[in-house]
Motif scaffolding. Structure first.
Motif, mmCIF file in Angstrom:
data_model
loop_
_atom_site.group_PDB
_atom_site.id
_atom_site.type_symbol
_atom_site.label_atom_id
_atom_site.label_comp_id
_atom_site.label_asym_id
_atom_site.label_seq_id
_atom_site.Cartn_x
_atom_site.Cartn_y
_atom_site.Cartn_z
ATOM 1 N N LEU A 1 44.212 36.658 30.956
ATOM 2 C CA LEU A 1 43.888 37.921 31.874
ATOM 3 C C LEU A 1 42.433 38.091 32.042
ATOM 4 C CD1 LEU A 1 45.076 40.174 33.841
ATOM 5 C CD2 LEU A 1 45.126 41.602 31.816
ATOM 6 N N MET A 2 41.713 37.950 30.918
ATOM 7 C CA MET A 2 40.194 38.229 31.010
ATOM 8 C C MET A 2 39.555 37.083 31.746
ATOM 9 S SD MET A 2 38.231 40.497 29.755
ATOM 10 C CE MET A 2 36.765 40.562 29.063
ATOM 11 N N PRO A 3 39.634 35.747 31.755
ATOM 12 C CA PRO A 3 39.136 34.866 32.717
ATOM 13 C C PRO A 3 39.349 35.271 34.140
ATOM 14 C CG PRO A 3 40.280 33.538 31.002
ATOM 15 C CD PRO A 3 40.594 35.254 31.044
ATOM 16 N N GLU A 4 40.446 35.729 34.487
ATOM 17 C CA GLU A 4 40.753 36.156 36.006
ATOM 18 C C GLU A 4 39.700 37.225 36.317
ATOM 19 O OE1 GLU A 4 42.243 35.902 39.473
ATOM 20 O OE2 GLU A 4 42.714 34.459 38.074
ATOM 21 N N ILE A 5 39.995 38.293 35.433
ATOM 22 C CA ILE A 5 38.965 39.515 35.720
ATOM 23 C C ILE A 5 37.520 38.981 35.764
ATOM 24 C CG2 ILE A 5 38.074 41.514 34.651
ATOM 25 C CD1 ILE A 5 40.898 42.082 33.412
ATOM 26 N N ALA A 6 37.236 37.918 34.925
ATOM 27 C CA ALA A 6 35.692 37.744 34.990
ATOM 28 C C ALA A 6 35.453 36.912 36.299
ATOM 29 C CB ALA A 6 35.528 36.564 33.691
ATOM 30 N N ARG A 7 36.510 36.044 36.929
ATOM 31 C CA ARG A 7 36.132 35.496 38.111
ATOM 32 C C ARG A 7 36.157 36.474 38.982
ATOM 33 N NH1 ARG A 7 39.660 31.297 36.091
ATOM 34 N NH2 ARG A 7 41.588 32.397 36.776
ATOM 35 N N ARG A 8 37.010 37.181 39.217
ATOM 36 C CA ARG A 8 36.799 38.416 40.262
ATOM 37 C C ARG A 8 35.520 39.204 40.246
ATOM 38 N NH1 ARG A 8 43.410 40.015 40.542
ATOM 39 N NH2 ARG A 8 43.998 37.891 41.165
ATOM 40 N N TRP A 9 35.126 39.413 39.034
ATOM 41 C CA TRP A 9 33.928 40.366 38.809
ATOM 42 C C TRP A 9 32.781 39.517 39.257
ATOM 43 C CZ3 TRP A 9 29.478 39.965 35.983
ATOM 44 C CH2 TRP A 9 28.755 40.922 35.848
ATOM 45 N N LEU A 10 32.541 38.229 39.133
ATOM 46 C CA LEU A 10 31.660 37.408 39.496
ATOM 47 C C LEU A 10 31.644 37.386 41.038
ATOM 48 C CD1 LEU A 10 31.440 34.711 36.882
ATOM 49 C CD2 LEU A 10 29.921 36.367 37.332
ATOM 50 N N ALA A 11 32.840 37.416 41.565
ATOM 51 C CA ALA A 11 32.924 37.129 43.303
ATOM 52 C C ALA A 11 32.551 38.667 43.932
ATOM 53 C CB ALA A 11 34.466 36.865 43.527
ATOM 54 N N LEU A 12 33.014 39.531 43.026
ATOM 55 C CA LEU A 12 32.420 40.879 43.694
ATOM 56 C C LEU A 12 30.972 41.055 43.552
ATOM 57 C CD1 LEU A 12 33.028 43.666 44.781
ATOM 58 C CD2 LEU A 12 33.832 44.347 42.404
ATOM 59 N N LEU A 13 30.309 40.580 42.275
ATOM 60 C CA LEU A 13 29.004 40.679 41.985
ATOM 61 C C LEU A 13 28.106 39.845 43.179
ATOM 62 C CD1 LEU A 13 27.184 42.001 39.869
ATOM 63 C CD2 LEU A 13 27.236 39.832 38.725
ATOM 64 N N LEU A 14 28.890 38.723 43.541
ATOM 65 C CA LEU A 14 28.311 37.875 44.673
ATOM 66 C C LEU A 14 28.220 38.940 45.968
ATOM 67 C CD1 LEU A 14 27.106 35.168 45.500
ATOM 68 C CD2 LEU A 14 29.173 34.662 46.100
ATOM 69 N N VAL A 15 29.361 39.352 46.221
ATOM 70 C CA VAL A 15 29.287 40.092 47.522
ATOM 71 C C VAL A 15 28.444 41.279 47.495
ATOM 72 C CG1 VAL A 15 30.918 41.573 48.762
ATOM 73 C CG2 VAL A 15 31.957 39.536 47.847
ATOM 74 N N VAL A 16 28.453 42.209 46.147
ATOM 75 C CA VAL A 16 27.443 43.058 46.214
ATOM 76 C C VAL A 16 26.048 42.566 46.328
ATOM 77 C CG1 VAL A 16 26.565 44.612 44.609
ATOM 78 C CG2 VAL A 16 28.967 44.636 44.867
ATOM 79 N N ALA A 17 25.730 41.585 45.791
ATOM 80 C CA ALA A 17 24.266 40.855 46.102
ATOM 81 C C ALA A 17 23.968 40.613 47.418
ATOM 82 C CB ALA A 17 24.285 39.724 45.114
ATOM 83 N N VAL A 18 24.821 39.978 48.028
ATOM 84 C CA VAL A 18 24.708 39.681 49.629
ATOM 85 C C VAL A 18 24.273 40.971 50.329
ATOM 86 C CG1 VAL A 18 25.849 38.723 51.680
ATOM 87 C CG2 VAL A 18 25.754 37.503 49.439
#
Length: 117
Positions: A1-18
Motif C-alpha cells: 500500500l505504501m508504494p502506491e501512496i508514494a506514486r500517487r503523492w509524487l504524481a500529485l506533487l508534479l501536478v501541483v508544481a506545474v
C-alpha cells in the motif's frame, strides 16, 4: 500500500508544481494574450485572479502539511476547497490560456488527492 501512496503523492506533487508555475506566470503578468477577442484595459492579473490564485497557492501549502502529518481529514478539506476554487477560477478568472490550464490542473489534483485518502 505504501508504494502506491508514494506514486500517487509524487504524481500529485508534479501536478501541483506545474499548476504553481502557471499561477506564478499569471501573477507576474506574463500570461500572454487574452483568450477572448475583446481588448481589456484592466490590470493583467485582476484582483479576482490574484485573490483566487493566492488562495490556490495557500491550499497547495496546506496539502504539503497534510501529507507531512499523514492526516486524511486535512486531505479531504484540501480536495473540497480545490474543487471550489476550480469552479471559481473557471467562472471568475479565466482571461488567458494559462488560466484555463491552471483550472484544468485542478481536476487531476482532486482525483489524485481523493485516491490517496
Amino acid at each position: 500500500l505504501m508504494p502506491e501512496i508514494a506514486r500517487r503523492w509524487l504524481a500529485l506533487l508534479l501536478v501541483v508544481a506545474v499548476q504553481t508555475v502557471c499561477i506564478i506566470v499569471v501573477l507576474t503578468g506574463g500570461a500572454g494574450g487574452q483568450l477572448y477577442g475583446v481588448v481589456d484595459d484592466g490590470p493583467t492579473p485582476s484582483a479576482t485572479q490574484a485573490g483566487l490564485y493566492v488562495a490556490q497557492l495557500a491550499l497547495h501549502a496546506f496539502f504539503l502539511l497534510s501529507m507531512y502529518l499523514w492526516n486524511a481529514d486535512m486531505l479531504t478539506v484540501y480536495t473540497v476547497l480545490v474543487t471550489l476554487l476550480c469552479i471559481l477560477i473557471v467562472v471568475l478568472a479565466v482571461r488567458s490560456l494559462l488560466d484555463v490550464v491552471a483550472a484544468a490542473l485542478c481536476i487531476p489534483a482532486v482525483f489524485l488527492a481523493s485516491s490517496i485518502r
